[in-house]
Design a protein around this motif. Structure first.
Motif, short mmCIF file in Angstrom:
data_model
loop_
_atom_site.label_atom_id
_atom_site.label_comp_id
_atom_site.label_asym_id
_atom_site.label_seq_id
_atom_site.Cartn_x
_atom_site.Cartn_y
_atom_site.Cartn_z
N GLY A 184 0.82 -1.21 0.00
CA GLY A 184 0.00 0.00 0.00
C GLY A 184 0.85 1.26 0.00
N ASP A 185 0.32 2.31 0.59
CA ASP A 185 1.06 3.57 0.71
C ASP A 185 2.12 3.43 1.80
N LEU A 186 3.35 3.57 1.43
CA LEU A 186 4.44 3.34 2.38
C LEU A 186 4.57 4.52 3.34
N LYS A 187 4.76 4.19 4.61
CA LYS A 187 4.78 5.20 5.66
C LYS A 187 6.13 5.36 6.36
N PHE A 188 6.82 4.20 6.59
CA PHE A 188 7.97 4.24 7.49
C PHE A 188 8.95 3.12 7.16
N PHE A 189 10.24 3.47 7.23
CA PHE A 189 11.30 2.47 7.08
C PHE A 189 12.27 2.63 8.24
N GLN A 190 12.71 1.50 8.77
CA GLN A 190 13.74 1.52 9.80
C GLN A 190 14.89 0.63 9.36
N GLY A 191 16.11 1.18 9.42
CA GLY A 191 17.29 0.40 9.08
C GLY A 191 18.29 0.45 10.21
N GLN A 192 18.73 -0.72 10.65
CA GLN A 192 19.72 -0.81 11.72
C GLN A 192 20.93 -1.57 11.18
N SER A 193 22.07 -0.88 11.10
CA SER A 193 23.27 -1.48 10.52
C SER A 193 24.45 -1.26 11.46
N GLY A 194 25.02 -2.33 11.99
CA GLY A 194 26.14 -2.13 12.88
C GLY A 194 26.75 -3.40 13.41
N PHE A 195 27.95 -3.26 13.93
CA PHE A 195 28.64 -4.34 14.63
C PHE A 195 29.74 -3.70 15.47
N THR A 196 30.30 -4.47 16.37
CA THR A 196 31.40 -3.99 17.20
C THR A 196 32.71 -4.26 16.47
N ILE A 197 33.39 -3.22 16.08
CA ILE A 197 34.61 -3.38 15.29
C ILE A 197 35.78 -3.74 16.19
N GLY A 198 36.72 -4.54 15.65
CA GLY A 198 37.83 -5.03 16.46
C GLY A 198 39.09 -4.19 16.36
N ASP A 199 40.10 -4.71 15.71
CA ASP A 199 41.43 -4.13 15.62
C ASP A 199 41.42 -2.61 15.42
N PRO A 200 41.88 -1.84 16.40
CA PRO A 200 41.85 -0.38 16.29
C PRO A 200 42.84 0.17 15.26
N ASN A 201 43.74 -0.68 14.77
CA ASN A 201 44.74 -0.23 13.81
C ASN A 201 44.39 -0.56 12.36
N GLN A 202 43.22 -1.13 12.13
CA GLN A 202 42.84 -1.51 10.77
C GLN A 202 42.53 -0.28 9.92
N TRP A 203 42.55 -0.47 8.60
CA TRP A 203 42.38 0.66 7.69
C TRP A 203 41.00 1.31 7.81
N ARG A 204 39.99 0.57 8.26
CA ARG A 204 38.64 1.14 8.37
C ARG A 204 38.57 2.26 9.40
N LEU A 205 39.54 2.30 10.30
CA LEU A 205 39.58 3.36 11.32
C LEU A 205 40.65 4.40 11.00
N ASN A 206 41.10 4.41 9.74
CA ASN A 206 42.07 5.38 9.25
C ASN A 206 41.35 6.31 8.29
N LYS A 207 41.19 7.57 8.67
CA LYS A 207 40.38 8.52 7.89
C LYS A 207 40.85 8.62 6.44
N GLU A 208 42.16 8.64 6.22
CA GLU A 208 42.68 8.80 4.88
C GLU A 208 42.28 7.63 3.97
#
Length: 368
Positions: A184-208
């Motif tokens: 029908g007529d769409l009213k609301f969407f909820q998206g939950q995306s997450g996890f607890t990240i590990g290694d603090p030295n990995q590239w995902r935590l490097n802004k560049e």
């Protein structure tokens, strides 16, 4: 090599329909009829964990084949050569891969490197005359994404983004239900995306290298999911950032962002992106006639879900297998997935991410 016409004649003889839009349960993924059409020869750039996942999934592809590698780590190249039977002439490093322009054995390169490297590497691939498949997010901002789109158009090659969910059977089924008006007529969407990240030295935590934190890595799933579930483009965003560990999540690396999007129909989306909570792979959407809930909604599978009509029962097929066969069908035959996977689709997500980051800084609604 069998022509497309002869191939379709064979399929017609077995009463298998050719889809107008790529279906995850199509003849390439499920038919016992041998495929004899063109095959997309792919080199993977970046031989990390996800590159390995794609390589393994491609062993079941019928329209795409792993034929080359690009890596800065010689030991990985040697291992992949042994595992996948890749000839030395199809192996490159990050300094010399421009030479693929002279290698007719490679049709496309799948760029699976850190986000901050995507733009330059993708443009080099395009200038070498090869199709570009780039993992998401396609860059670190919308400007980079648009530069990639422009470069691929100038080189007359395809730019496709690694949106595996656009081929996933249960996701496709829900999108078809929405298109048919079953919610029908769409009213609301909820998206939950997450996890607890590990290694603090990995590239995902490097802004560049990453361009941001959880939003770039996992929050993009809720952004893209809201768009394909609701079938609209947002016209505004608001957002709030929470950071509990400024040592691990340095300046420019978001830990948790709650964000909202408004759509032309009046529908709203309320989403969460985080690197500090588990069990958050969930989509929910409700309309005037029904609802859908998916959990897990974007993980590697199996995806699980239910609607007001009952459980989603479509079978699980490895996402990356479907994605690569689907992308080959797009390149060779123009068979498009139910939701685009082109560079323009990637830029749309990047514009929203840019706006979300702006909203977290200003505290104000950002119009799109």
């Amino acid at each position: 090599m069998t022509t497309r016409r002869k191939f379709l004649e064979k399929i017609s003889a077995t009463s298998v329909a050719v889809p107008l839009l790529y279906s995850p349960l199509n003849l390439f993924a499920s038919s016992t009829v041998p495929y004899e059409g063109p095959v997309l020869n792919v080199a993977i750039m970046g031989l990390g964990s996800y590159g390995t996942r794609v390589a393994e999934a491609m062993q079941a592809c019928k329209r795409a084949k792993l034929v080359g590698v690009i890596s800065g780590t010689p030991s990985k190249v040697k291992k992949w050569q042994s595992t996948y039977g890749i000839p030395s002439k199809n192996c490159y490093n990050y300094d010399n891969f421009d030479a693929i322009k002279d290698n007719p054995d490679i049709d496309a390169v799948y760029v699976i490197t850190p986000n901050g490297l995507h733009k330059d590497q993708s443009i080099r691939v395009a200038k070498a005359g090869k199709h570009v498949i780039c993992e998401k997010p396609m860059g670190i901002n919308a400007q980079e994404g648009q530069e990639m789109v422009d470069a691929c158009k100038a080189a007359n090659v395809k730019l496709l983004i690694g949106y595996r969910m656009h081929f996933e059977p249960k996701t496709v089924a829900v999108i078809k239900m929405r298109k048919e008006g079953q919610f029908g007529d769409l009213k609301f969407f909820q998206g939950q995306s997450g996890f607890t990240i590990g290694d603090p030295n990995q590239w995902r935590l490097n802004k560049e290298l990453s361009g941001g934190g959880a939003m770039m890595d996992i929050g993009i799933y809720s952004i893209n999911g809201a768009r394909y579930m609701l079938g609209e483009e947002p016209i505004w965003v608001t957002a709030q950032e929470t950071k509990t560990d400024p040592v691990k999540f340095k300046e420019g690396i978001d830990e948790t962002i709650q964000f909202q999007m408004g759509f032309p129909s009046g529908a709203v989306a309320n989403c969460l992106s985080t690197y500090n909570m588990n069990n958050l792979d969930r989509f929910f959407m409700t309309g005037s006639k029904g609802f859908v809930e998916m959990q897990p909604s974007t993980g590697y599978g199996p995806i699980e879900g239910r609607t007001h009509e009952g459980p989603l029962t479509q079978p699980h097929i490895t996402h990356q297998t479907l994605q690569m066969d689907g992308m080959a069908a797009l390149i060779f035959d123009g068979i498009k997935p139910i939701v685009p996977v082109d560079g323009e689709e990637g830029v749309k997500d990047m514009k929203i991410i840019d706006a979300i980051f702006q909203a977290t800084k200003t505290g104000e609604k950002v119009m799109l």
